[in-house]
Design an enzyme around this catalytic site. Sequence first.
Site, PDB file in Angstrom:
ATOM      1  N   LYS A  33      -0.657  12.476   3.361  1.00  0.00           N
ATOM      2  CA  LYS A  33      -1.496  12.886   4.477  1.00  0.00           C
ATOM      3  C   LYS A  33      -0.591  13.537   5.522  1.00  0.00           C
ATOM      4  CE  LYS A  33      -1.567   8.182   6.327  1.00  0.00           C
ATOM      5  NZ  LYS A  33      -1.204   7.224   5.267  1.00  0.00           N
ATOM      6  N   ASP A  72       1.871   9.531  14.174  1.00  0.00           N
ATOM      7  CA  ASP A  72       2.461   8.194  14.087  1.00  0.00           C
ATOM      8  C   ASP A  72       3.962   8.258  13.831  1.00  0.00           C
ATOM      9  OD1 ASP A  72       2.368   9.119  11.508  1.00  0.00           O
ATOM     10  OD2 ASP A  72       2.007   7.147  10.645  1.00  0.00           O
ATOM     11  N   THR A 106       0.833  -1.203   0.000  1.00  0.00           N
ATOM     12  CA  THR A 106       0.000   0.000   0.000  1.00  0.00           C
ATOM     13  C   THR A 106       0.869   1.255   0.000  1.00  0.00           C
ATOM     14  OG1 THR A 106      -1.622  -1.217   1.323  1.00  0.00           O
ATOM     15  CG2 THR A 106      -1.908   1.164   1.211  1.00  0.00           C
ATOM     16  N   SER A 143       6.128   3.644   8.763  1.00  0.00           N
ATOM     17  CA  SER A 143       4.990   4.328   9.365  1.00  0.00           C
ATOM     18  C   SER A 143       4.842   4.008  10.850  1.00  0.00           C
ATOM     19  CB  SER A 143       3.727   3.962   8.580  1.00  0.00           C
ATOM     20  OG  SER A 143       2.652   4.722   9.024  1.00  0.00           O
ATOM     21  N   HIS A 144       3.705   3.445  11.213  1.00  0.00           N
ATOM     22  CA  HIS A 144       3.396   3.187  12.620  1.00  0.00           C
ATOM     23  C   HIS A 144       3.926   1.843  13.093  1.00  0.00           C
ATOM     24  CE1 HIS A 144       0.537   1.661   9.804  1.00  0.00           C
ATOM     25  NE2 HIS A 144       0.346   0.662  10.626  1.00  0.00           N
ATOM     26  N   ASP A 172       2.507  11.196   9.406  1.00  0.00           N
ATOM     27  CA  ASP A 172       1.429  11.499   8.462  1.00  0.00           C
ATOM     28  C   ASP A 172       0.043  11.167   9.006  1.00  0.00           C
ATOM     29  OD1 ASP A 172       1.740   8.785   8.259  1.00  0.00           O
ATOM     30  OD2 ASP A 172       2.054   8.739   6.082  1.00  0.00           O
ATOM     31  N   ARG A 173      -0.032  10.405  10.078  1.00  0.00           N
ATOM     32  CA  ARG A 173      -1.352  10.078  10.639  1.00  0.00           C
ATOM     33  C   ARG A 173      -1.669  10.992  11.813  1.00  0.00           C
ATOM     34  NH1 ARG A 173      -2.471   3.665  10.558  1.00  0.00           N
ATOM     35  NH2 ARG A 173      -1.687   3.265   8.466  1.00  0.00           N
ATOM     36  N   ASP A 197       5.943   8.234  11.246  1.00  0.00           N
ATOM     37  CA  ASP A 197       6.503   9.148  10.243  1.00  0.00           C
ATOM     38  C   ASP A 197       5.718  10.447  10.114  1.00  0.00           C
ATOM     39  OD1 ASP A 197       4.370   7.710   9.141  1.00  0.00           O
ATOM     40  OD2 ASP A 197       5.110   7.966   7.102  1.00  0.00           O
ATOM     41  N   ARG A 238      -9.124  -6.567   7.754  1.00  0.00           N
ATOM     42  CA  ARG A 238      -9.803  -5.369   8.247  1.00  0.00           C
ATOM     43  C   ARG A 238     -11.293  -5.497   7.904  1.00  0.00           C
ATOM     44  NH1 ARG A 238      -5.449  -2.549   9.638  1.00  0.00           N
ATOM     45  NH2 ARG A 238      -3.845  -1.849   8.161  1.00  0.00           N
ATOM     46  N   LYS A 243      10.049   4.061   0.428  1.00  0.00           N
ATOM     47  CA  LYS A 243       9.144   4.298  -0.696  1.00  0.00           C
ATOM     48  C   LYS A 243       9.651   5.466  -1.524  1.00  0.00           C
ATOM     49  CE  LYS A 243       5.721   7.308   1.450  1.00  0.00           C
ATOM     50  NZ  LYS A 243       4.319   7.672   1.442  1.00  0.00           N
ATOM     51  N   SER A 289      -8.029   5.354   8.072  1.00  0.00           N
ATOM     52  CA  SER A 289      -6.835   4.888   8.779  1.00  0.00           C
ATOM     53  C   SER A 289      -6.061   6.069   9.390  1.00  0.00           C
ATOM     54  CB  SER A 289      -5.946   4.098   7.831  1.00  0.00           C
ATOM     55  OG  SER A 289      -5.688   4.849   6.658  1.00  0.00           O
ATOM     56  N   GLU A 339      -8.715   9.380   4.907  1.00  0.00           N
ATOM     57  CA  GLU A 339      -8.878   7.940   5.008  1.00  0.00           C
ATOM     58  C   GLU A 339      -9.234   7.586   6.438  1.00  0.00           C
ATOM     59  OE1 GLU A 339      -6.251   5.499   2.222  1.00  0.00           O
ATOM     60  OE2 GLU A 339      -4.895   6.802   3.299  1.00  0.00           O
ATOM     61  N   ARG A 396       7.777  -2.600   2.866  1.00  0.00           N
ATOM     62  CA  ARG A 396       7.937  -2.687   4.329  1.00  0.00           C
ATOM     63  C   ARG A 396       8.268  -4.114   4.714  1.00  0.00           C
ATOM     64  NH1 ARG A 396       2.914   1.129   6.448  1.00  0.00           N
ATOM     65  NH2 ARG A 396       3.625   2.964   5.300  1.00  0.00           N
TER      66      ARG A 396
HETATM   67  C1  G16 Z   1      -0.662   3.593   4.551  1.00  0.00           C
HETATM   68  C2  G16 Z   1      -1.209   4.301   3.356  1.00  0.00           C
HETATM   69  C3  G16 Z   1      -2.645   4.694   3.594  1.00  0.00           C
HETATM   70  C4  G16 Z   1      -3.455   3.489   4.010  1.00  0.00           C
HETATM   71  C5  G16 Z   1      -2.821   2.837   5.214  1.00  0.00           C
HETATM   72  C6  G16 Z   1      -3.492   1.536   5.586  1.00  0.00           C
HETATM   73  O1  G16 Z   1      -0.593   4.480   5.605  1.00  0.00           O
HETATM   74  O2  G16 Z   1      -0.459   5.443   3.060  1.00  0.00           O
HETATM   75  O3  G16 Z   1      -3.139   5.260   2.440  1.00  0.00           O
HETATM   76  O4  G16 Z   1      -4.768   3.856   4.323  1.00  0.00           O
HETATM   77  O5  G16 Z   1      -1.490   2.523   4.913  1.00  0.00           O
HETATM   78  O6  G16 Z   1      -3.348   0.637   4.533  1.00  0.00           O
HETATM   79  P1  G16 Z   1      -3.704  -0.874   4.719  1.00  0.00           P
HETATM   80  O7  G16 Z   1      -5.158  -0.885   5.130  1.00  0.00           O
HETATM   81  O8  G16 Z   1      -3.457  -1.479   3.372  1.00  0.00           O
HETATM   82  O9  G16 Z   1      -2.854  -1.434   5.826  1.00  0.00           O
HETATM   83  P2  G16 Z   1       0.749   4.630   6.453  1.00  0.00           P
HETATM   84  O10 G16 Z   1       0.429   5.677   7.479  1.00  0.00           O
HETATM   85  O11 G16 Z   1       0.990   3.261   7.027  1.00  0.00           O
HETATM   86  O12 G16 Z   1       1.784   5.026   5.462  1.00  0.00           O
END
Ligand code: G16
Length: 543
Positions: A376, A277, A18, A113-114, A281-282, A279, A496, A126, A365, A363, A22
């Site tokens: 984001k 989070d 996504t 990310s998180h 962005d959340r 990085d 999910r 990325k 998330s 989103e 990772r």
């Molecule tokens: C990433 C993506 C988001 C996505 C999230 C969850 O976020 O940038 O667009 O909504 O993953 O994705 P999934 O449901 O496929 O785990 P982040 O904050 O992890 O970079």
Amino acid sequence: MSHSTVQTTPFSDQKPGTSGLRKKVTVFQQPHYLANFVQSIFNSLDGFQGKTLVVGGDGRFYNQEATQIILKMAAANGFGCVLVGQNGLLSTPAASAVIRKYSAFGGIILSASHNPAGPDGDFGIKYNIGNGGPAPEKITDAIFEQTKKLDTYLITDSDDVDLSKIGSSQIGNMQIEVIDPVTDYAQLMESLFDFNAIQTLIKGGFRLSFDAMHAITGPYAKTIIEQRLGAPEGSVCNAEPLSDFGGGHPDPNLTYAHELVETLYGDNAPDFGAASDGDGDRNMVLGRRFFITPSDSLAILAANATLAPGYKEGLAGIARSMPTSAAVDRVAEKLGIDCYETPTGWKFFGNLMDADKVTLCGEESFGTGSSHIREKDGLWAVLFWLNIIAKRQLSVEEIALDHWATYGRNFYSRHDYEGVDSVSAAALMAHIKNNFASIKGEIFGNYQVSDCDDFSYTDPIDQSISTNQGIRILFSDGSRIVFRLSGTGTEGATIRIYLESYEKDPSKHTLDAQEGLAELIQIANQLSEIEKRTGRSEPTVIT
Ligand code: G16
């Protein structure tokens, strides 16, 4: 400066998910693993000779080593300049801002990310394109194709660069600019929000707590919230970025940000709480004893956007990912603007923003953002909320209740089953799909299934098609259940389940979401046979 052409062999597991690649740190530490992926990025790009690349990451374990490898490879591959955050640090939104501000060719962001960090944690990488946003699927697919056939990579034979000092240096012909990671981003925020109004709010006794969760937003939040906006020292907690995030899980939700949740639900709670989070962005936003779902947050920001100077002219349009609740759709309808429904992944918003079709995106998330960058943006959402509170002089709870009274409430929740056996998870999804024909029209308690499908999306700008983006069970009253497999986990599969129903009656708006959704939850469990298929009787995380 000489460089080497290193012989290598392909790795079979370098398909970006996504949001980039990772994996466990130990996977990235294998000889050539990172370099192979970086060379695959470069091989899939055209025309970067002499151009600028932005590099930075969330500071997690392996960030520094990876940064040095990337700098040497960028030099050997012919980039003209690299802008790199001091100590290799840049939050994801700051990296996007820097790419845009300096018209860079693109950027490499190091983050998972998180996901937890440290020697046994996760790492990620990325590529972002020149608009500052995540590479679209045609580029990530091209990168993956390169990874499958790569046999050499280029790297300079140079010493490590000193990333601790801001300033210029060279590797061969390539210039390196070590930049302050916060400055450009903080300036951008100041251009969008009414800092004076927020300062006055804080001076008047409004108390807030921002939990940086020992991840990248600490320095950003200290500078902006404490130094510029005047919040008392300590308003930003867990502010020092640590390479293992202090052993925590910097995912701003009710489960992992429990320290903040306890503060906001405890005695003498502050007026406002927020977390970001790994990085940056959340975001999660809390009022005193009040949780704002990310879907509601997007809707509320959209409805109040013109209160912030950066959005005073109104919004071009709005976009949300498919599993995100339709709360924002109601706002768009009232504003008379378009609302787009995209697959999960921030990369799907880029084309819409570039074409000026949308200003705000969000989103479920815990991601919200706007066309100020192409990622984001956690702190941006927090400042947006503070701007709205300062202008409306209402509490978070009052703003939400007022919003629901106007638009109705979309009860919403996501149930995650993490670390499920991948084969069982795939079988569960196939089971639901195989039953589409028999589910359609069927009545479950108060709900009748009106339709079901596997979501696919045709990008309105470049017409690219993305299929298999989540199973939707749609009910005749507008309620929905969505099943998706996460594309960001590194261990097993994460299932999910997204649940949504609509309630117009204000007397029911204060119900707890799990109560409001109880019947749908039971239907979801029944349709998916989740307990039988996964052996789990409870989700790992409920948000
Ligand atoms: C990433 C993506 C988001 C996505 C999230 C969850 O976020 O940038 O667009 O909504 O993953 O994705 P999934 O449901 O496929 O785990 P982040 O904050 O992890 O970079």
